[in-house]
Design a protein around this motif. Structure first.
Motif, PDB file in Angstrom:
ATOM      1  N   GLN A  66       0.757  -1.231  -0.063  1.00  0.00           N
ATOM      2  CA  GLN A  66      -0.046   0.001  -0.195  1.00  0.00           C
ATOM      3  C   GLN A  66       0.929   1.396   0.124  1.00  0.00           C
ATOM      4  N   PRO A  67       0.498   2.435  -0.569  1.00  0.00           N
ATOM      5  CA  PRO A  67       1.040   3.608  -0.371  1.00  0.00           C
ATOM      6  C   PRO A  67       1.458   4.025   0.854  1.00  0.00           C
ATOM      7  N   GLY A  68       2.985   4.423   1.020  1.00  0.00           N
ATOM      8  CA  GLY A  68       3.289   4.737   2.219  1.00  0.00           C
ATOM      9  C   GLY A  68       3.339   3.682   3.294  1.00  0.00           C
ATOM     10  N   GLY A  69       3.354   2.543   2.869  1.00  0.00           N
ATOM     11  CA  GLY A  69       3.483   1.510   3.698  1.00  0.00           C
ATOM     12  C   GLY A  69       4.549   0.670   3.618  1.00  0.00           C
ATOM     13  N   THR A  70       4.540  -0.493   4.389  1.00  0.00           N
ATOM     14  CA  THR A  70       5.617  -1.491   4.477  1.00  0.00           C
ATOM     15  C   THR A  70       4.917  -2.888   4.384  1.00  0.00           C
ATOM     16  N   VAL A  71       5.797  -3.922   3.917  1.00  0.00           N
ATOM     17  CA  VAL A  71       5.189  -5.411   4.084  1.00  0.00           C
ATOM     18  C   VAL A  71       6.579  -6.106   4.220  1.00  0.00           C
ATOM     19  N   SER A  72       6.676  -7.094   4.944  1.00  0.00           N
ATOM     20  CA  SER A  72       7.668  -8.001   5.404  1.00  0.00           C
ATOM     21  C   SER A  72       7.300  -9.351   5.008  1.00  0.00           C
ATOM     22  N   TRP A  73       8.050 -10.216   4.519  1.00  0.00           N
ATOM     23  CA  TRP A  73       7.904 -11.537   4.014  1.00  0.00           C
ATOM     24  C   TRP A  73       9.201 -12.349   4.178  1.00  0.00           C
ATOM     25  N   ASP A  74       9.102 -13.681   4.718  1.00  0.00           N
ATOM     26  CA  ASP A  74      10.161 -14.503   4.595  1.00  0.00           C
ATOM     27  C   ASP A  74      10.339 -15.578   3.492  1.00  0.00           C
ATOM     28  N   VAL A  75      11.058 -15.835   2.911  1.00  0.00           N
ATOM     29  CA  VAL A  75      11.244 -16.704   1.719  1.00  0.00           C
ATOM     30  C   VAL A  75      12.419 -17.661   1.903  1.00  0.00           C
ATOM     31  N   THR A  76      12.385 -18.806   1.300  1.00  0.00           N
ATOM     32  CA  THR A  76      13.310 -19.703   1.172  1.00  0.00           C
ATOM     33  C   THR A  76      13.838 -19.719  -0.165  1.00  0.00           C
ATOM     34  N   ALA A  77      15.145 -19.469  -0.423  1.00  0.00           N
ATOM     35  CA  ALA A  77      15.541 -19.188  -1.889  1.00  0.00           C
ATOM     36  C   ALA A  77      15.956 -20.407  -2.432  1.00  0.00           C
ATOM     37  N   GLU A  78      15.429 -20.412  -3.892  1.00  0.00           N
ATOM     38  CA  GLU A  78      15.679 -21.514  -4.753  1.00  0.00           C
ATOM     39  C   GLU A  78      16.585 -21.019  -5.958  1.00  0.00           C
ATOM     40  N   GLU A  79      17.432 -22.068  -6.121  1.00  0.00           N
ATOM     41  CA  GLU A  79      18.396 -21.849  -7.191  1.00  0.00           C
ATOM     42  C   GLU A  79      17.874 -21.330  -8.729  1.00  0.00           C
ATOM     43  N   GLY A  80      18.569 -20.447  -9.007  1.00  0.00           N
ATOM     44  CA  GLY A  80      18.433 -19.870 -10.233  1.00  0.00           C
ATOM     45  C   GLY A  80      18.419 -18.359 -10.421  1.00  0.00           C
ATOM     46  N   ASP A  81      17.964 -17.853 -11.649  1.00  0.00           N
ATOM     47  CA  ASP A  81      18.045 -16.366 -11.870  1.00  0.00           C
ATOM     48  C   ASP A  81      16.499 -15.940 -12.204  1.00  0.00           C
ATOM     49  N   TRP A  82      16.038 -15.234 -11.209  1.00  0.00           N
ATOM     50  CA  TRP A  82      14.485 -14.929 -11.014  1.00  0.00           C
ATOM     51  C   TRP A  82      14.046 -13.392 -11.238  1.00  0.00           C
ATOM     52  N   ALA A  83      13.192 -13.131 -11.930  1.00  0.00           N
ATOM     53  CA  ALA A  83      12.662 -11.770 -12.089  1.00  0.00           C
ATOM     54  C   ALA A  83      12.347 -11.194 -10.746  1.00  0.00           C
ATOM     55  N   PHE A  84      12.279  -9.973 -10.422  1.00  0.00           N
ATOM     56  CA  PHE A  84      11.610  -9.434  -9.139  1.00  0.00           C
ATOM     57  C   PHE A  84      11.081  -8.120  -9.497  1.00  0.00           C
ATOM     58  N   HIS A  85       9.696  -7.650  -9.572  1.00  0.00           N
ATOM     59  CA  HIS A  85       9.483  -6.588 -10.078  1.00  0.00           C
ATOM     60  C   HIS A  85       7.957  -5.965  -9.661  1.00  0.00           C
ATOM     61  N   CYS A  86       7.732  -4.841  -9.979  1.00  0.00           N
ATOM     62  CA  CYS A  86       6.241  -4.440  -9.667  1.00  0.00           C
ATOM     63  C   CYS A  86       5.736  -4.909 -10.878  1.00  0.00           C
ATOM     64  N   HIS A  87       4.244  -5.570 -10.724  1.00  0.00           N
ATOM     65  CA  HIS A  87       3.357  -6.077 -11.779  1.00  0.00           C
ATOM     66  C   HIS A  87       2.560  -4.856 -12.438  1.00  0.00           C
ATOM     67  N   MET A  88       2.679  -3.703 -12.047  1.00  0.00           N
ATOM     68  CA  MET A  88       2.036  -2.694 -13.069  1.00  0.00           C
ATOM     69  C   MET A  88       2.989  -2.573 -14.234  1.00  0.00           C
ATOM     70  N   LEU A  89       2.409  -2.942 -15.120  1.00  0.00           N
ATOM     71  CA  LEU A  89       3.386  -3.107 -16.634  1.00  0.00           C
ATOM     72  C   LEU A  89       3.914  -1.900 -16.811  1.00  0.00           C
ATOM     73  N   TYR A  90       3.310  -0.812 -16.705  1.00  0.00           N
ATOM     74  CA  TYR A  90       4.377   0.294 -17.219  1.00  0.00           C
ATOM     75  C   TYR A  90       5.242   0.640 -16.104  1.00  0.00           C
ATOM     76  N   HIS A  91       5.052   0.410 -14.598  1.00  0.00           N
ATOM     77  CA  HIS A  91       6.112   0.769 -13.970  1.00  0.00           C
ATOM     78  C   HIS A  91       7.333  -0.332 -14.083  1.00  0.00           C
ATOM     79  N   MET A  92       7.095  -1.484 -14.393  1.00  0.00           N
ATOM     80  CA  MET A  92       7.924  -2.456 -14.695  1.00  0.00           C
ATOM     81  C   MET A  92       8.881  -2.051 -16.102  1.00  0.00           C
ATOM     82  N   HIS A  93       7.912  -1.699 -17.131  1.00  0.00           N
ATOM     83  CA  HIS A  93       8.544  -1.207 -18.157  1.00  0.00           C
ATOM     84  C   HIS A  93       9.576   0.085 -18.015  1.00  0.00           C
ATOM     85  N   ALA A  94       9.231   0.974 -17.095  1.00  0.00           N
ATOM     86  CA  ALA A  94       9.870   1.984 -16.855  1.00  0.00           C
ATOM     87  C   ALA A  94      11.246   1.774 -16.028  1.00  0.00           C
TER      88      ALA A  94
END
Length: 584
Positions: free
Chosen positions: A540-568
């Motif tokens: 959310q705007p002005g907000g924070t989110v925390s999450w825990d993850v177990t890393a899996e081997e590879g090269d992975w994209a990490f991005h905003c899914h607003m298409l034009y934000h990612m494109h920018a």
């Protein structure tokens, strides 16, 4: 030749030659008995998907699309947990393309992101994806090449569980929400770069001020001094978008059938390019049973907000013979996707009017509700935004406001790509979503979600990675830590099997659905070993989110899914290596 002219030629060719197919896949046809009964879809161990130009009709108007097997949305891909999928994708376009299997856990070489996990599918060629299906649930697939996703290259995935489904239902319907513009997506992006507020037709007016609507004169003066528009809730709006249900516009009235008393499973997928939807069915409660494809403990709600790429499964039980309107209202209330649930063909229900559009608050700027008074508007670096420093309004203390104070975010690059730094960001996972704070019914929050089964990895994180979501709306620049991907191509390096806590701080006034490929992560919402697991989270705007993850081997994209934000540029690469490789 301009993209607009190209499309006109394409439409003319379709009209004269009839060479392009005007069709929807069977699951998306106007009156569907639901996919609980046998309907044609793509399934089996060895299938073929063909990418190409197509035509579709939206609210009676012909529109160009890039689709699959002649349809847009693309066919439903139906898989079963435990099978090995072999899917050959044929690209008939004169440009490269790709398919990303959103939310599926698979070898990174099969993930489908050009330049990160594979080269892409060259024009007039094919690529065969092969991967074991190790999960079940509701997912989707889409192009990760250019802006093809906005042009219609997306479709649903349903994976049936190997064992008995813990969710009991009599019938199911796939509900794919999306946004369509009759303008070419590169035209939309060009408009946003030149005038980011171009599509916002709901700004505050003098007439509204005189009528006592929206902000007071004092609030407007303060926001104006900061060159901020509180009505700027969505980049691209209903002024150009038509909001779709399974490829159909509101006037098309896509209809799903039910028999009174049935437990109907609705598989909601937000396949939009840029739209956060508020979903409700007036007169009918929803029981959320899955989030991002994974089962959760059932929670009864009346409405939910979800960002691009998120999915929710809901059970509804229409107990009578009435029709119900399914509403997917855009977050800025500039338009809606609309469908009907009915026991018989031809029935309709009342369509609720669009609700008043929300305005951003000081909390959306990363400040508490009362934090506006006594703040120093001059402390913002207006020169970096292309503005002269404003003259403070009378009676305002200029000592405290630090809207561009980098001392609390030392890793953020100071430059024109950062318009603001949130002074007091807070965890907003308990909020219903922007614009839904004061509705008189129950709205789903992330803190309502509890995993149905114990998390597979309950170890404490070994370390934390903190990332700021940054942007400059006036220049339409988006990135992580003040940098777009091209400015910081170095990957975020993790070790295979490592437990990492990721904390995202949203320094912008707009929500961002952040997606990590190839992983599910556990939201830190106080649910312990039953934390909800997701692949995409709306920060959310002005907000924070925390999450825990177990890393899996590879090269992975990490991005905003607003298409034009990612494109920018709001994208990074997460590189996960085993210990021997990481130390080499």
């Amino acid at each position: 030749m301009s993209p607009l002219l190209d499309r006109r030629q394409l439409l003319r060719g379709a009209t004269l030659g009839g060479a392009l197919t005007m069709a929807w896949p069977a699951w998306a046809q106007s009156v569907s008995p639901g996919i609980a009964t046998p309907l044609p879809s793509v399934s089996g161990d060895d299938t073929t998907l063909t990418i190409g130009h197509a035509m579709r009709r939206i609210d009676g108007r012909a529109a160009h699309a890039i689709g699959i097997n002649g349809t847009s949305p693309a066919p439903l891909v139906r898989l079963r947990e435990g099978q090995k999928a072999r899917i050959t994708v044929v690209n008939t376009l004169d440009e490269p393309s790709s398919i990303h299997w959103h939310g599926l856990l698979l070898p990174f070489q099969m993930d489908g992101v050009p330049g990160i996990s594979f080269p892409g599918i060259a024009p007039r060629s094919s690529f065969t994806y092969e991967f074991p299906v190790i999960q079940s649930g509701t997912y989707w697939y889409h192009s990760h090449s250019g802006l093809q996703e906005q042009e219609g290259l997306y479709g649903p995935i349903v994976i049936d569980p190997r064992e008995a489904d813990p969710v009991a239902f009599d019938r199911e319907h796939v509900i794919v929400l999306s946004d369509h513009s009759f303008r070419h997506p590169h035209v939309l992006f060009d408009r946003l770069k030149k005038e980011p507020g171009y599509f916002n037709r709901q700004r505050q007016t003098l007439a509204g001020l005189l009528a006592g609507r929206d902000q007071s004169a004092k609030e407007r003066a303060m926001w104006g001094a900061m060159r901020m528009d509180p009505a700027d809730i969505a980049d691209v709006t209903g002024s150009t978008y038509t909001y779709l249900v399974n490829g159909h516009g509101p006037e098309d009235n896509w209809t799903a059938l039910f028999t009174p008393g049935e437990r109907v499973r609705l598989r909601f997928i937000n396949a939009s390019a840029m739209t956060t939807f508020n979903v409700r069915i007036p007169g009918l409660r929803m029981r959320i049973v899955a989030a991002d494809g994974l089962n959760v403990q059932p929670v009864e709600i009346d409405e939910f907000q979800f960002g691009p790429a998120e999915t929710y499964d809901a059970i509804v039980v229409p107990g009578d013979g009435n029709a119900y309107t399914l509403v997917g209202e855009s977050i800025d209330r500039s338009g809606m996707a609309r469908a009907t649930l009915a026991p018989r063909i031809g029935m309709t229900a009342a369509v609720p009017p669009l609700r008043p559009r929300p305005l951003a608050t000081m909390q959306d700027m990363g400040m508490d509700h009362g934090g506006m008074a006594g703040m120093d508007h001059g402390a913002m670096d207006h020169a970096a935004m292309g503005h002269a420093a404003p003259t403070p309004a009378a009676g305002h203390d200029m000592a405290d406001m630090k809207m561009r104070d980098f001392s609390g975010a030392p890793q953020v690059r100071k430059g024109p790509g950062v318009q603001t730094i949130s002074p007091m960001p807070v965890d907003r996972t308990g909020d219903p979503g922007q614009g839904l704070e004061d509705v008189d019914h129950r709205v789903l929050t992330y803190r309502d979600l509890v995993a149905l089964e114990r998390n597979p990895d309950t170890r404490a994180p070994d370390r934390e990675v903190r990332l700021h979501l940054t942007g400059n709306m006036e220049r339409y620049m988006w990135g992580f830590d003040g940098e777009k991907l091209s400015e910081n191509p170095d990957p975020i390096a993790l070790r295979h099997g490592e437990r990492v806590r990721v904390t995202l701080i949203n320094d912008t006034m707009m929500g961002h659905p952040i997606h990590l490929h190839g992983h599910f992560f556990e939201l830190v919402t106080g649910k312990g070993d039953h934390a909800p697991r997701k692949h995409t989270v709306l920060v959310q705007p002005g907000g924070t989110v925390s999450w825990d993850v177990t890393a899996e081997e590879g090269d992975w994209a990490f991005h905003c899914h607003m298409l034009y934000h990612m494109h920018a540029g709001m994208m990074r690469v997460v590189q996960v290596r085993r210990d021997a490789e990481a130390s080499a």
